[in-house]
Design a protein around this motif. Structure first.
Motif, PDB file in Angstrom:
ATOM      1  N   LEU A  20       0.872  -1.099   0.060  1.00 37.56           N
ATOM      2  CA  LEU A  20       0.135  -0.057   0.009  1.00 37.56           C
ATOM      3  C   LEU A  20       0.752   1.193  -0.104  1.00 37.56           C
ATOM      4  O   LEU A  20       0.402   2.189  -0.599  1.00 37.56           O
ATOM      5  N   ALA A  21       1.899   1.147   0.744  1.00 36.91           N
ATOM      6  CA  ALA A  21       2.827   2.494   0.776  1.00 36.91           C
ATOM      7  C   ALA A  21       3.698   2.433  -0.534  1.00 36.91           C
ATOM      8  O   ALA A  21       3.658   3.607  -1.002  1.00 36.91           O
ATOM      9  N   SER A 164     -14.775   8.600   5.637  1.00 35.33           N
ATOM     10  CA  SER A 164     -14.635   9.440   7.060  1.00 35.33           C
ATOM     11  C   SER A 164     -13.610   8.910   7.900  1.00 35.33           C
ATOM     12  O   SER A 164     -13.141   9.613   8.535  1.00 35.33           O
ATOM     13  N   ALA A 165     -13.653   7.699   8.035  1.00 31.25           N
ATOM     14  CA  ALA A 165     -12.599   6.952   9.049  1.00 31.25           C
ATOM     15  C   ALA A 165     -11.131   7.028   8.305  1.00 31.25           C
ATOM     16  O   ALA A 165     -10.168   7.617   9.174  1.00 31.25           O
ATOM     17  N   VAL A 166     -10.981   7.006   7.193  1.00 32.21           N
ATOM     18  CA  VAL A 166      -9.525   7.381   6.547  1.00 32.21           C
ATOM     19  C   VAL A 166      -9.206   8.668   6.710  1.00 32.21           C
ATOM     20  O   VAL A 166      -7.905   9.032   6.915  1.00 32.21           O
ATOM     21  N   TYR A 167     -10.176   9.752   6.621  1.00 31.49           N
ATOM     22  CA  TYR A 167      -9.840  11.198   6.800  1.00 31.49           C
ATOM     23  C   TYR A 167      -9.722  11.458   8.116  1.00 31.49           C
ATOM     24  O   TYR A 167      -8.617  12.145   8.565  1.00 31.49           O
ATOM     25  N   GLY A 175       1.476  12.178   9.414  1.00 38.45           N
ATOM     26  CA  GLY A 175       2.634  11.513   8.905  1.00 38.45           C
ATOM     27  C   GLY A 175       2.117  10.303   8.047  1.00 38.45           C
ATOM     28  O   GLY A 175       3.024   9.983   7.128  1.00 38.45           O
ATOM     29  N   LEU A 176       1.220   9.910   7.984  1.00 35.29           N
ATOM     30  CA  LEU A 176       0.647   8.538   7.145  1.00 35.29           C
ATOM     31  C   LEU A 176       0.148   9.037   5.845  1.00 35.29           C
ATOM     32  O   LEU A 176      -0.149   8.091   5.029  1.00 35.29           O
ATOM     33  N   ILE A 177       0.170  10.437   5.595  1.00 33.88           N
ATOM     34  CA  ILE A 177      -0.662  11.080   4.459  1.00 33.88           C
ATOM     35  C   ILE A 177       0.141  10.526   3.044  1.00 33.88           C
ATOM     36  O   ILE A 177      -0.274  10.073   2.331  1.00 33.88           O
ATOM     37  N   PRO A 178       1.469  10.944   3.260  1.00 32.72           N
ATOM     38  CA  PRO A 178       2.409  10.382   2.018  1.00 32.72           C
ATOM     39  C   PRO A 178       2.705   8.831   1.987  1.00 32.72           C
ATOM     40  O   PRO A 178       3.058   8.422   0.798  1.00 32.72           O
ATOM     41  N   LEU A 179       2.235   7.983   3.020  1.00 27.37           N
ATOM     42  CA  LEU A 179       2.427   6.606   2.954  1.00 27.37           C
ATOM     43  C   LEU A 179       1.139   5.888   2.537  1.00 27.37           C
ATOM     44  O   LEU A 179       1.306   4.895   1.654  1.00 27.37           O
ATOM     45  N   PHE A 180       0.039   6.485   3.047  1.00 31.50           N
ATOM     46  CA  PHE A 180      -1.252   5.482   2.701  1.00 31.50           C
ATOM     47  C   PHE A 180      -2.596   6.204   2.466  1.00 31.50           C
ATOM     48  O   PHE A 180      -3.539   5.733   2.405  1.00 31.50           O
ATOM     49  N   GLY A 182      -3.791   7.681  -0.404  1.00 29.02           N
ATOM     50  CA  GLY A 182      -4.718   7.301  -1.538  1.00 29.02           C
ATOM     51  C   GLY A 182      -4.848   5.988  -1.624  1.00 29.02           C
ATOM     52  O   GLY A 182      -6.156   5.870  -1.982  1.00 29.02           O
ATOM     53  N   SER A 183      -3.762   5.164  -1.282  1.00 30.39           N
ATOM     54  CA  SER A 183      -4.107   3.585  -1.594  1.00 30.39           C
ATOM     55  C   SER A 183      -5.212   3.295  -0.394  1.00 30.39           C
ATOM     56  O   SER A 183      -5.978   2.319  -0.845  1.00 30.39           O
ATOM     57  N   THR A 184      -5.004   3.677   0.610  1.00 32.19           N
ATOM     58  CA  THR A 184      -6.122   3.621   1.754  1.00 32.19           C
ATOM     59  C   THR A 184      -7.359   3.620   1.429  1.00 32.19           C
ATOM     60  O   THR A 184      -8.225   2.713   1.569  1.00 32.19           O
ATOM     61  N   LEU A 185      -7.495   4.931   0.925  1.00 34.23           N
ATOM     62  CA  LEU A 185      -8.912   5.347   0.316  1.00 34.23           C
ATOM     63  C   LEU A 185      -9.199   4.639  -0.758  1.00 34.23           C
ATOM     64  O   LEU A 185     -10.407   4.056  -0.897  1.00 34.23           O
ATOM     65  N   ALA A 186      -8.519   3.953  -1.682  1.00 36.67           N
ATOM     66  CA  ALA A 186      -8.741   3.351  -2.745  1.00 36.67           C
ATOM     67  C   ALA A 186      -9.373   1.888  -2.473  1.00 36.67           C
ATOM     68  O   ALA A 186     -10.177   1.622  -2.819  1.00 36.67           O
ATOM     69  N   ILE A 187      -8.742   1.482  -1.357  1.00 42.39           N
ATOM     70  CA  ILE A 187      -9.101   0.009  -0.985  1.00 42.39           C
ATOM     71  C   ILE A 187     -10.345   0.103  -0.346  1.00 42.39           C
ATOM     72  O   ILE A 187     -11.467  -0.608  -0.634  1.00 42.39           O
ATOM     73  N   VAL A 188     -10.893   1.165   0.516  1.00 38.38           N
ATOM     74  CA  VAL A 188     -12.165   1.334   1.084  1.00 38.38           C
ATOM     75  C   VAL A 188     -13.255   1.483  -0.170  1.00 38.38           C
ATOM     76  O   VAL A 188     -14.216   0.891  -0.125  1.00 38.38           O
ATOM     77  N   ILE A 189     -13.088   2.293  -1.040  1.00 33.67           N
ATOM     78  CA  ILE A 189     -13.811   2.577  -2.052  1.00 33.67           C
ATOM     79  C   ILE A 189     -13.953   1.231  -3.013  1.00 33.67           C
ATOM     80  O   ILE A 189     -15.319   1.022  -3.210  1.00 33.67           O
ATOM     81  N   MET A 190     -13.049   0.581  -3.367  1.00 36.29           N
ATOM     82  CA  MET A 190     -13.072  -0.513  -4.078  1.00 36.29           C
ATOM     83  C   MET A 190     -13.535  -1.650  -3.338  1.00 36.29           C
ATOM     84  O   MET A 190     -14.346  -2.373  -4.005  1.00 36.29           O
TER      85      MET A 190
END
Length: 220
Positions: A20-21, A164-167, A175-180, A182-190
């Motif tokens: 994911l990172a 909302s949880a990801v936000y 500090g997690l923003i550059p690591l996770f 976009g990919s974390t939100l993509a997992i939630v949406i997909m």
């Protein structure tokens, strides 16, 4: 030898986090390489392509190769989708701004306009999964995303709660923003969209057995 138990579970978790990172890094880098304006949507679509394959069980796929192939293949089509979404979003923003600043009788349509904006945002959330899951033209992607959003409240609610949880997580731990981010939100949406896609597949199969026309015929 495949590890089992707690150690195996911890290994899989670490493997997921590393992938994911890496995906998030590719998403940011390719967005910048495309000068953001031309790179954001192809990079986002490529990210969803990789996430979709991983969620469907192809976890050992070559991440970089898959991402790059999708970025090149869908570059123009994804930017066309982005241009349409930007234009629609801009007009909605202008309308809301005019309604708020003008006042008078226009205030009566302020909340209905906000409801339309909410529907647009949710349609956009479905547009990325629909784009990568089905083989559709742009106008079909938009149309299908809107109707899937309306007809599958469970998936829509899961997207809202998960997003909302990801936000909250990203704002709490920046500090997690550059690591996770976009990919974390993509997992939630997909993952949320898969509930709708599974329901559609059951309907399609039932319609095919009955000899009736199906709603969405082409699946990648």
């Amino acid at each position: 030898m495949q590890m089992k138990g707690a150690i195996g579970g911890f290994y899989k978790l670490c493997d997921w986090l590393m992938k994911l990172a890496f995906i998030n890094l590719l998403w940011m880098v390719f967005s910048i390489l495309g000068l953001v304006v031309l790179g954001f949507f192809p990079a986002t679509i490529a990210m969803f392509v990789v996430i979709r394959k991983m969620l469907m069980g192809d976890f050992d796929l070559p991440v970089y190769k898959t991402f790059l192939e999708s970025f090149k293949k869908d570059f123009f089509k994804s930017n066309l989708l982005g241009l349409i979404l930007f234009i629609l979003g801009y007009f909605l923003y202008v309308d809301i701004h005019l309604i708020r600043t003008t006042g008078g009788l226009l205030n009566l349509i302020y909340y209905p306009a906000l409801l339309i904006c909410l529907g647009f945002v949710l349609t956009v959330c479905f547009a990325f999964p629909v784009f990568v899951h089905y083989d559709l033209k742009i106008h079909q992607v938009l149309k299908s995303s809107f109707f899937i959003m309306l007809m599958n409240p469970l998936s829509t609610i899961l997207m809202v709660i998960g997003g909302s949880a990801v936000y909250l997580l990203m704002t709490t731990v920046p500090g997690l923003i550059p690591l996770f981010s976009g990919s974390t939100l993509a997992i939630v949406i997909m993952w949320s969209a898969f509930f709708a896609f599974s329901r559609i597949l059951r309907v399609e199969q039932a319609a095919a057995r009955a000899g009736e026309a199906t709603l969405i015929k082409r699946i990648k």
